[in-house]
Design a protein around this motif. Structure first.
Motif, short mmCIF file in Angstrom:
data_model
loop_
_atom_site.label_atom_id
_atom_site.label_comp_id
_atom_site.label_asym_id
_atom_site.label_seq_id
_atom_site.Cartn_x
_atom_site.Cartn_y
_atom_site.Cartn_z
N ILE A 183 0.88 -1.17 0.00
CA ILE A 183 0.00 0.00 0.00
C ILE A 183 0.91 1.22 0.00
CG2 ILE A 183 -1.79 1.30 1.20
CD1 ILE A 183 -2.55 -1.28 2.65
N VAL A 184 0.72 2.11 -0.97
CA VAL A 184 1.47 3.36 -1.00
C VAL A 184 0.48 4.51 -1.00
CG1 VAL A 184 3.14 4.78 -2.26
CG2 VAL A 184 3.35 2.28 -2.31
N PRO A 185 0.24 5.12 0.17
CA PRO A 185 -0.62 6.31 0.19
C PRO A 185 0.13 7.51 -0.36
CG PRO A 185 0.16 5.78 2.41
CD PRO A 185 0.71 4.73 1.49
N SER A 186 -0.54 8.32 -1.15
CA SER A 186 0.11 9.47 -1.77
C SER A 186 -0.90 10.60 -1.88
CB SER A 186 0.65 9.06 -3.15
OG SER A 186 1.44 10.08 -3.72
N ASP A 187 -0.46 11.73 -2.40
CA ASP A 187 -1.35 12.88 -2.56
C ASP A 187 -2.27 12.66 -3.75
OD1 ASP A 187 -0.09 14.16 -0.45
OD2 ASP A 187 1.34 15.19 -1.75
N GLY A 188 -3.56 12.55 -3.49
CA GLY A 188 -4.54 12.39 -4.56
C GLY A 188 -4.64 11.00 -5.13
N VAL A 189 -4.02 10.00 -4.49
CA VAL A 189 -4.06 8.63 -5.00
C VAL A 189 -3.54 7.68 -3.92
CG1 VAL A 189 -1.73 8.77 -6.00
CG2 VAL A 189 -3.39 7.17 -6.98
N THR A 190 -4.05 6.45 -3.96
CA THR A 190 -3.51 5.39 -3.11
C THR A 190 -3.20 4.20 -4.01
OG1 THR A 190 -4.81 6.10 -1.21
CG2 THR A 190 -3.91 3.87 -1.13
N HIS A 191 -1.96 3.75 -3.98
CA HIS A 191 -1.53 2.65 -4.84
C HIS A 191 -1.62 1.33 -4.06
CE1 HIS A 191 0.10 5.75 -7.50
NE2 HIS A 191 0.67 6.29 -6.44
N LEU A 192 -2.39 0.40 -4.59
CA LEU A 192 -2.59 -0.90 -3.96
C LEU A 192 -2.08 -1.99 -4.89
CD1 LEU A 192 -6.32 -0.38 -2.84
CD2 LEU A 192 -4.25 0.05 -1.49
N ARG A 193 -1.30 -2.92 -4.34
CA ARG A 193 -0.75 -3.99 -5.18
C ARG A 193 -1.11 -5.34 -4.56
NH1 ARG A 193 4.65 -3.59 -8.63
NH2 ARG A 193 4.78 -5.70 -9.46
N TYR A 194 -1.49 -6.29 -5.43
CA TYR A 194 -1.95 -7.61 -5.00
C TYR A 194 -1.30 -8.71 -5.85
CZ TYR A 194 -5.74 -4.82 -2.96
OH TYR A 194 -6.45 -3.88 -2.26
N ARG A 195 -1.06 -9.83 -5.23
CA ARG A 195 -0.68 -11.06 -5.94
C ARG A 195 -1.96 -11.87 -6.17
NH1 ARG A 195 3.10 -12.43 -2.76
NH2 ARG A 195 4.73 -11.42 -3.97
N VAL A 196 -2.09 -12.45 -7.35
CA VAL A 196 -3.29 -13.21 -7.70
C VAL A 196 -3.05 -14.70 -7.45
CG1 VAL A 196 -4.96 -13.74 -9.52
CG2 VAL A 196 -3.80 -11.50 -9.49
N TYR A 197 -4.02 -15.34 -6.80
CA TYR A 197 -3.94 -16.79 -6.55
C TYR A 197 -5.12 -17.46 -7.23
CZ TYR A 197 -0.33 -15.98 -3.09
OH TYR A 197 0.85 -15.63 -2.47
N TYR A 198 -4.83 -18.55 -7.93
CA TYR A 198 -5.86 -19.31 -8.61
C TYR A 198 -6.00 -20.65 -7.89
CZ TYR A 198 -4.96 -15.84 -12.21
OH TYR A 198 -4.79 -14.65 -12.89
N ASP A 199 -7.13 -20.84 -7.22
CA ASP A 199 -7.36 -22.08 -6.45
C ASP A 199 -7.76 -23.22 -7.36
OD1 ASP A 199 -6.80 -20.76 -4.03
OD2 ASP A 199 -8.87 -20.01 -3.94
#
Length: 199
Positions: A183-199
């Motif tokens: 999670i990178v909070p910033s001015d006017g935006v928040t950047h969220l990064r996820y890894r995808v898992y396929y069950d």
């Protein structure tokens, strides 16, 4: 081998473009706010279209340093006018289309792939040299999710409610489990990064 990642700016209600997107309104009605963060700080300018706020420089630095190739849909290509003036991230771009155009202007970095998204991914991996393969456009991202070939999702969530337009995550087979990696909070935006898992 580099990760296959969709990395797009989205409104808080999940749209990557507002209503009526097209050549006249490339980001749809009201969609300009999705990219306001990319030009928020002149002190951090690295490209004509990229001057992020301080906390977002890590995101833009990664684009410039780690990107190896981009896969786009034809609609995104058309709306972007073929990136004929150059894409901010100077890597090969593979455009998935039913039929390649025969007239017009576009970036010399663009190649057209008429054999489908899986062939585009093969070509992008060959060209990327181990770099990240960025996915530009909702349709291509959704197809790769259905094929279980998308490794990561990064969304730059903007303080905007569009109420309609192009949704990033329509038409997918869920549920799909994600692991939040940053999670990178910033001015006017928040950047969220996820890894995808396929069950």
């Amino acid at each position: 081998m580099g990760a296959v990642i969709v990395d797009l700016s989205v409104s808080l209600d999940g749209f990557i473009a507002g209503p009526d997107d097209g050549p006249q309104f490339p980001l749809g009605r009201g969609g300009e706010g999705l990219f306001a963060w990319m030009n928020a700080s002149e002190a951090n300018r690295v490209h004509e279209y990229l001057a992020p706020p301080d906390a977002s420089t890590v995101i833009v630095d990664e684009w410039m340093r780690e990107s190896g190739a981009i896969i786009s849909g034809r609609r995104t290509f058309d709306i972007a006018d073929g990136w004929k003036g150059g894409h901010p991230v100077d890597v090969p771009i593979f455009v998935v289309t039913h039929e390649a155009p025969t007239t017009g202007e576009w970036s010399p970095r663009v190649s057209f792939v008429t054999e489908g998204v899986e062939r585009a991914l093969e070509r992008a991996k060959e060209a990327a040299g181990g770099g990240t393969i960025g996915i530009s456009g909702a349709s291509v991202a959704q197809q790769l999710l259905r094929l279980r070939k998308l490794d990561e999702i990064q969304v730059s969530v903007t303080p905007l409610l569009l109420g309609g337009g192009v949704r990033l995550f329509d038409n997918i087979d869920g549920p799909i489990r994600l692991e939040q990696t940053r999670i990178v909070p910033s001015d006017g935006v928040t950047h969220l990064r996820y890894r995808v898992y396929y069950d």
